[in-house]
Design a protein around this motif. Structure first.
Motif, PDB file in Angstrom:
ATOM      1  N   GLU A   1      13.431   3.377   5.306  1.00 54.18           N
ATOM      2  CA  GLU A   1      12.598   2.576   5.447  1.00 54.18           C
ATOM      3  C   GLU A   1      12.375   1.269   6.683  1.00 54.18           C
ATOM      4  N   VAL A   2      13.689   0.913   6.578  1.00 54.80           N
ATOM      5  CA  VAL A   2      14.008   0.355   8.114  1.00 54.80           C
ATOM      6  C   VAL A   2      13.619   0.676   8.242  1.00 54.80           C
ATOM      7  N   ILE A   3      14.884   1.694   9.139  1.00 53.71           N
ATOM      8  CA  ILE A   3      14.310   2.313  10.225  1.00 53.71           C
ATOM      9  C   ILE A   3      13.469   3.112  10.380  1.00 53.71           C
ATOM     10  N   ALA A   4      12.134   3.837   9.685  1.00 50.20           N
ATOM     11  CA  ALA A   4      11.114   4.556   9.778  1.00 50.20           C
ATOM     12  C   ALA A   4       9.868   3.959   9.071  1.00 50.20           C
ATOM     13  N   PRO A   5       9.219   2.571   9.734  1.00 43.75           N
ATOM     14  CA  PRO A   5       8.940   1.773   8.311  1.00 43.75           C
ATOM     15  C   PRO A   5       7.052   2.368   8.235  1.00 43.75           C
TER      16      PRO A   5
ATOM     17  N   PHE B   1       5.964   2.446   4.925  1.00 43.91           N
ATOM     18  CA  PHE B   1       6.113   2.331   2.737  1.00 43.91           C
ATOM     19  C   PHE B   1       6.415   3.825   2.287  1.00 43.91           C
ATOM     20  N   ILE B   2       5.880   4.738   3.814  1.00 45.59           N
ATOM     21  CA  ILE B   2       6.004   5.972   2.667  1.00 45.59           C
ATOM     22  C   ILE B   2       7.867   6.729   2.045  1.00 45.59           C
ATOM     23  N   PHE B   3       9.279   6.207   2.529  1.00 45.58           N
ATOM     24  CA  PHE B   3      10.161   5.431   1.733  1.00 45.58           C
ATOM     25  C   PHE B   3      10.292   5.049   1.453  1.00 45.58           C
TER      26      PHE B   3
ATOM     27  N   ALA C   1      11.736   5.166  -2.641  1.00 46.02           N
ATOM     28  CA  ALA C   1      12.665   4.582  -3.001  1.00 46.02           C
ATOM     29  C   ALA C   1      12.896   3.624  -4.578  1.00 46.02           C
ATOM     30  N   VAL C   2      11.541   3.019  -4.395  1.00 41.87           N
ATOM     31  CA  VAL C   2      11.357   2.872  -5.785  1.00 41.87           C
ATOM     32  C   VAL C   2      11.121   3.367  -6.779  1.00 41.87           C
ATOM     33  N   GLY C   3      10.686   5.130  -6.564  1.00 48.29           N
ATOM     34  CA  GLY C   3      10.859   5.916  -7.726  1.00 48.29           C
ATOM     35  C   GLY C   3      11.721   6.418  -8.474  1.00 48.29           C
ATOM     36  N   ALA C   4      12.425   6.414  -7.501  1.00 45.91           N
ATOM     37  CA  ALA C   4      14.416   6.901  -7.699  1.00 45.91           C
ATOM     38  C   ALA C   4      14.951   5.492  -8.172  1.00 45.91           C
ATOM     39  N   ALA C   5      14.626   4.424  -8.536  1.00 39.71           N
ATOM     40  CA  ALA C   5      15.115   3.568  -8.665  1.00 39.71           C
ATOM     41  C   ALA C   5      14.805   3.608 -10.418  1.00 39.71           C
ATOM     42  N   ILE C   6      13.196   3.807 -10.184  1.00 36.67           N
ATOM     43  CA  ILE C   6      13.307   3.699 -11.707  1.00 36.67           C
ATOM     44  C   ILE C   6      13.639   4.645 -12.421  1.00 36.67           C
ATOM     45  N   VAL C   7      13.577   6.219 -11.972  1.00 36.77           N
ATOM     46  CA  VAL C   7      14.514   7.028 -12.358  1.00 36.77           C
ATOM     47  C   VAL C   7      16.010   6.868 -12.724  1.00 36.77           C
ATOM     48  N   ALA C   8      16.495   5.760 -11.414  1.00 38.13           N
ATOM     49  CA  ALA C   8      17.996   5.897 -12.148  1.00 38.13           C
ATOM     50  C   ALA C   8      18.257   4.818 -12.950  1.00 38.13           C
ATOM     51  N   LEU C   9      16.849   3.616 -13.443  1.00 38.03           N
ATOM     52  CA  LEU C   9      17.240   3.258 -15.004  1.00 38.03           C
ATOM     53  C   LEU C   9      16.363   3.760 -15.737  1.00 38.03           C
ATOM     54  N   LEU C  10      16.703   5.078 -15.998  1.00 38.32           N
ATOM     55  CA  LEU C  10      15.817   6.385 -16.896  1.00 38.32           C
ATOM     56  C   LEU C  10      16.778   6.746 -17.427  1.00 38.32           C
TER      57      LEU C  10
ATOM     58  N   ILE D   1       2.948   6.116  -7.029  1.00 38.71           N
ATOM     59  CA  ILE D   1       2.059   4.659  -7.544  1.00 38.71           C
ATOM     60  C   ILE D   1       2.454   3.937  -6.808  1.00 38.71           C
ATOM     61  N   ALA D   2       3.718   3.853  -6.467  1.00 35.80           N
ATOM     62  CA  ALA D   2       4.554   2.570  -5.628  1.00 35.80           C
ATOM     63  C   ALA D   2       4.470   3.055  -4.218  1.00 35.80           C
ATOM     64  N   TRP D   3       3.865   3.807  -3.656  1.00 37.11           N
ATOM     65  CA  TRP D   3       3.979   3.809  -2.179  1.00 37.11           C
ATOM     66  C   TRP D   3       1.733   3.631  -2.126  1.00 37.11           C
ATOM     67  N   ILE D   4       1.087   4.205  -3.394  1.00 38.26           N
ATOM     68  CA  ILE D   4      -0.647   3.042  -3.443  1.00 38.26           C
ATOM     69  C   ILE D   4      -0.366   1.036  -3.313  1.00 38.26           C
ATOM     70  N   VAL D   5       0.258   1.284  -4.270  1.00 38.58           N
ATOM     71  CA  VAL D   5       0.590  -0.395  -4.303  1.00 38.58           C
ATOM     72  C   VAL D   5       1.367  -1.516  -3.544  1.00 38.58           C
ATOM     73  N   LEU D   6       2.030  -0.357  -2.337  1.00 39.60           N
ATOM     74  CA  LEU D   6       2.973  -0.909  -1.765  1.00 39.60           C
ATOM     75  C   LEU D   6       1.602  -0.965  -0.356  1.00 39.60           C
ATOM     76  N   ARG D   7       1.166   0.372  -0.704  1.00 43.79           N
ATOM     77  CA  ARG D   7      -0.325   0.116   0.929  1.00 43.79           C
ATOM     78  C   ARG D   7      -1.271  -1.223   0.224  1.00 43.79           C
ATOM     79  N   ARG D   8      -1.889  -1.094  -0.267  1.00 38.27           N
ATOM     80  CA  ARG D   8      -2.476  -2.222  -1.074  1.00 38.27           C
ATOM     81  C   ARG D   8      -2.289  -3.426  -0.800  1.00 38.27           C
ATOM     82  N   LEU D   9      -1.527  -3.925  -0.984  1.00 34.34           N
ATOM     83  CA  LEU D   9      -0.588  -5.525  -1.048  1.00 34.34           C
ATOM     84  C   LEU D   9       0.029  -5.863   0.515  1.00 34.34           C
TER      85      LEU D   9
END
Length: 92
Positions: free
Chosen positions: A24-28, A30-32, A36-45, A67-75
């Protein structure tokens, strides 16, 4: 001891989340970062002592990433993110 598949290891999901966050830092855009947020949540599960199937984990990953992508785009959207309409030629 039962041998675990790669998708059952919490650190593999967390490593994927870190890789996507770096991407995401290389290609901004908010898609990646959403992935990343989805993968982190799955890691916690996966870290919890639950038996969740691969299909369920992939569905959770997809839903939380969306959901994370939609929230990040709005924020972080640009406040004047609107289409400009020109009623006359701007090159005159």
């Amino acid at each position: 001891m039962e041998e675990l598949a790669l998708w059952q290891l919490w650190w593999a999901w967390l490593a994927g989340a870190l890789g996507l966050a770096i991407l995401e830092v290389i290609a901004p855009g908010f898609i990646f970062l959403g992935f990343a947020v989805g993968a982190a949540i799955v890691a916690l599960l996966v870290l919890l002592p639950l038996k969740i199937s691969l299909v369920a984990l992939l569905v959770i990953f997809a839903a939380t990433s969306l959901i994370a992508w939609i929230v990040l785009r709005r924020l972080f959207r640009n406040p004047d993110d609107q289409t400009r309409i020109f009623h006359e030629d701007i090159n005159k």
